[in-house]
Motif scaffolding. Structure first.
Motif, mmCIF file in Angstrom:
data_model
loop_
_atom_site.group_PDB
_atom_site.id
_atom_site.type_symbol
_atom_site.label_atom_id
_atom_site.label_comp_id
_atom_site.label_asym_id
_atom_site.label_seq_id
_atom_site.Cartn_x
_atom_site.Cartn_y
_atom_site.Cartn_z
ATOM 1 N N LYS A 284 -12.591 -13.590 -1.244
ATOM 2 C CA LYS A 284 -13.219 -14.864 -1.611
ATOM 3 C C LYS A 284 -13.531 -15.656 -0.345
ATOM 4 N N GLU A 285 -14.493 -16.518 -0.439
ATOM 5 C CA GLU A 285 -14.864 -17.344 0.712
ATOM 6 C C GLU A 285 -13.660 -18.163 1.176
ATOM 7 N N ASN A 286 -13.462 -18.201 2.510
ATOM 8 C CA ASN A 286 -12.303 -18.867 3.124
ATOM 9 C C ASN A 286 -10.981 -18.186 2.735
ATOM 10 N N GLY A 287 -11.090 -16.927 2.403
ATOM 11 C CA GLY A 287 -9.897 -16.168 2.028
ATOM 12 C C GLY A 287 -9.250 -15.503 3.239
ATOM 13 N N TYR A 288 -8.398 -14.524 2.986
ATOM 14 C CA TYR A 288 -7.689 -13.868 4.093
ATOM 15 C C TYR A 288 -7.446 -12.393 3.775
ATOM 16 N N VAL A 289 -7.239 -11.623 4.846
ATOM 17 C CA VAL A 289 -6.719 -10.255 4.768
ATOM 18 C C VAL A 289 -5.572 -10.204 5.763
ATOM 19 N N ASN A 290 -4.358 -10.075 5.260
ATOM 20 C CA ASN A 290 -3.169 -10.089 6.104
ATOM 21 C C ASN A 290 -2.570 -8.689 6.212
ATOM 22 N N ILE A 291 -2.288 -8.289 7.452
ATOM 23 C CA ILE A 291 -1.654 -6.991 7.698
ATOM 24 C C ILE A 291 -0.231 -7.241 8.169
ATOM 25 N N SER A 292 0.710 -6.468 7.616
ATOM 26 C CA SER A 292 2.115 -6.631 8.016
ATOM 27 C C SER A 292 2.778 -5.266 8.130
ATOM 28 N N PHE A 293 3.920 -5.246 8.851
ATOM 29 C CA PHE A 293 4.665 -4.014 9.083
ATOM 30 C C PHE A 293 6.108 -4.199 8.613
ATOM 31 N N HIS A 294 6.651 -3.169 7.990
ATOM 32 C CA HIS A 294 8.020 -3.228 7.480
ATOM 33 C C HIS A 294 8.746 -1.947 7.871
ATOM 34 N N ASP A 295 9.895 -2.106 8.522
ATOM 35 C CA ASP A 295 10.642 -0.969 9.051
ATOM 36 C C ASP A 295 11.463 -0.280 7.959
ATOM 37 N N LEU A 296 11.386 1.066 7.923
ATOM 38 C CA LEU A 296 12.184 1.858 6.984
ATOM 39 C C LEU A 296 12.945 2.959 7.730
ATOM 40 N N GLU A 297 13.541 2.618 8.844
ATOM 41 C CA GLU A 297 14.289 3.564 9.682
ATOM 42 C C GLU A 297 13.394 4.679 10.207
ATOM 43 N N ASP A 298 13.227 5.770 9.454
ATOM 44 C CA ASP A 298 12.417 6.896 9.937
ATOM 45 C C ASP A 298 10.920 6.690 9.726
ATOM 46 N N ASN A 299 10.568 5.747 8.866
ATOM 47 C CA ASN A 299 9.163 5.488 8.551
ATOM 48 C C ASN A 299 8.830 4.017 8.758
ATOM 49 N N ILE A 300 7.554 3.746 8.785
ATOM 50 C CA ILE A 300 7.066 2.364 8.860
ATOM 51 C C ILE A 300 6.094 2.133 7.708
ATOM 52 N N ILE A 301 6.217 0.991 7.047
ATOM 53 C CA ILE A 301 5.264 0.631 5.989
ATOM 54 C C ILE A 301 4.204 -0.276 6.582
ATOM 55 N N VAL A 302 2.941 0.096 6.381
ATOM 56 C CA VAL A 302 1.816 -0.753 6.781
ATOM 57 C C VAL A 302 1.242 -1.349 5.501
ATOM 58 N N GLU A 303 1.178 -2.676 5.463
ATOM 59 C CA GLU A 303 0.726 -3.360 4.253
ATOM 60 C C GLU A 303 -0.530 -4.170 4.550
ATOM 61 N N VAL A 304 -1.533 -4.027 3.686
ATOM 62 C CA VAL A 304 -2.790 -4.770 3.816
ATOM 63 C C VAL A 304 -2.989 -5.569 2.531
ATOM 64 N N ALA A 305 -2.921 -6.898 2.643
ATOM 65 C CA ALA A 305 -2.987 -7.765 1.465
ATOM 66 C C ALA A 305 -4.144 -8.748 1.585
ATOM 67 N N ASP A 306 -4.805 -9.018 0.456
ATOM 68 C CA ASP A 306 -5.877 -10.020 0.431
ATOM 69 C C ASP A 306 -5.703 -10.920 -0.783
ATOM 70 N N ASN A 307 -6.450 -12.009 -0.796
ATOM 71 C CA ASN A 307 -6.418 -12.916 -1.951
ATOM 72 C C ASN A 307 -7.782 -12.936 -2.627
ATOM 73 N N GLY A 308 -8.378 -11.735 -2.748
ATOM 74 C CA GLY A 308 -9.717 -11.613 -3.313
ATOM 75 C C GLY A 308 -9.761 -11.556 -4.824
ATOM 76 N N ILE A 309 -10.734 -10.793 -5.335
ATOM 77 C CA ILE A 309 -11.000 -10.792 -6.783
ATOM 78 C C ILE A 309 -9.937 -10.039 -7.580
ATOM 79 N N GLY A 310 -9.151 -9.207 -6.898
ATOM 80 C CA GLY A 310 -8.095 -8.476 -7.592
ATOM 81 C C GLY A 310 -8.635 -7.353 -8.466
ATOM 82 N N ILE A 311 -7.708 -6.640 -9.086
ATOM 83 C CA ILE A 311 -8.052 -5.488 -9.926
ATOM 84 C C ILE A 311 -7.354 -5.640 -11.266
#
Length: 345
Positions: free
Chosen positions: A254-281
């Protein structure tokens, strides 16, 4: 293998019993009406009849059923071959059970094949639909140019640019289909290297900065780590995954919206998260989000040049790394994708 009719077996049993009865009657007649002789003869008749009938059943019935039963046991039921040993005395009861189980498994297989056939038809229909639009556009532009538009400077350059755009769209569809085919068949070999996933995300943000600014959407890492996070993966393919997810966030944002990327540690793995506040599903569409050519907003996707294959490619790339990707979304509130990668020190 020779088979026998039920009439033949009935005659065979009757002949054997008649001969036994006749033999015992002759013995009884020879020795007179002695109670002991009659008793012994009756017992002998019973034993002889029992073993005779048992022999016929084993030879002409059980021995014919056993190969069929073994064949059924060798077929996979519920994905596993049966291991347990069955007592031959309860073979007929077991055959009934196994045949029922086999029939159920075949019905499931038929349903699965029907679903695959439906998927194949949908896929062929989607491919032809996606290619039909640029082909018809190219045909229209070329015909206009051939019918005199080529001499008109106001039309010729414009229509040639539009033709080029339609050709580029066709090329993108074919290349994406080729990528999916190679990933599914295992033909495409991953080039596993060690690289910094945070730096890779920053590279994608830099590349997509212009498009995000034009849509007035901010793209940023919200919990940037103090140190690099090294992963073991195919950098080129993971770059493709991150680009696709960020571009989707911008495209459906959406206009003036965002796409935020974050990282979360899982010891042997890393979670990459991509979140937005758009139209959704919509909830009913979530299970189909990784299907080929599936679009949340068809008109919006085509206007911006999407092929409808991006998320399908993303899923195949992540699974080729033996990792997982998930999605959660709320209609009109936004969507969040997250995937895992193996860390390497």
């Amino acid at each position: 293998m020779r088979t026998y009719s039920s009439k033949f077996l009935a005659i065979l049993v009757a002949v054997i019993l008649t001969l036994l009865a006749f033999g015992i009657a002759m013995l009884a007649h020879y020795f007179g009406e002695n109670i002991l002789v009659i008793t012994i003869s009756t017992a002998a008749f019973f034993v002889a009849a029992y073993f005779s009938i048992l022999y016929i059943i084993k030879k002409y019935i059980i021995d014919r059923i056993r190969p069929l039963y073994n064949t059924i046991r060798d077929l996979p039921l519920s994905g596993k071959k049966m291991e347990e040993k069955i007592d031959s005395n309860s073979l007929l009861l077991n055959v009934k059970y196994e045949v029922e189980e086999w029939a159920k498994s075949q019905l499931k297989e038929i349903e699965r094949l029907k679903e695959l056939e439906k998927y194949r038809k949908d896929f062929v229909g989607n491919v032809s639909h996606e290619l039909k639009t640029p082909i018809f556009n190219i045909q229209g532009y070329v015909l206009t140019l051939l019918e005199g538009g080529l001499e008109d400077p106001k039309i010729n350059k414009l229509y040639l640019k539009r033709t080029e755009k339609s050709i580029d769209r066709m090329v993108s569809i074919v290349e994406d289909l080729e990528s999916i085919t190679k990933l599914e068949s295992g033909e495409l070999q991953l080039n596993m290297t060690r690289f910094d996933i945070v730096k890779t995300v920053e590279e994608v943000i830099e590349m997509e900065h212009w498009q995000a600014s034009e849509s007035q959407i901010s793209v940023q890492i919200i919990n940037k780590p103090d140190r690099p996070i090294f992963v073991r993966a195919d950098k080129k393919r993971i770059l493709e995954v991150i680009t696709n997810l960020i571009v989707n966030g911008v495209k459906y944002g959406k206009e003036n919206g965002y796409v935020n990327i974050s990282f979360h540690d899982l010891e042997d793995n890393i979670i990459v998260e991509v979140a937005d506040n758009g139209i959704g599903i919509d909830k009913k569409d979530l299970r189909r989000i990784f299907e080929r050519f599936f679009r949340v907003d068809k008109s919006r996707s085509r206007e911006q040049g999407g092929t409808g294959l991006g998320l399908s490619i993303v899923k195949h790339i992540i699974e080729a790394h033996n990792q997982s990707i998930n999605v959660r979304s709320v209609l009109d509130q936004g969507t969040t994708f997250n995937f895992t990668l193996e860390k390497q020190k």
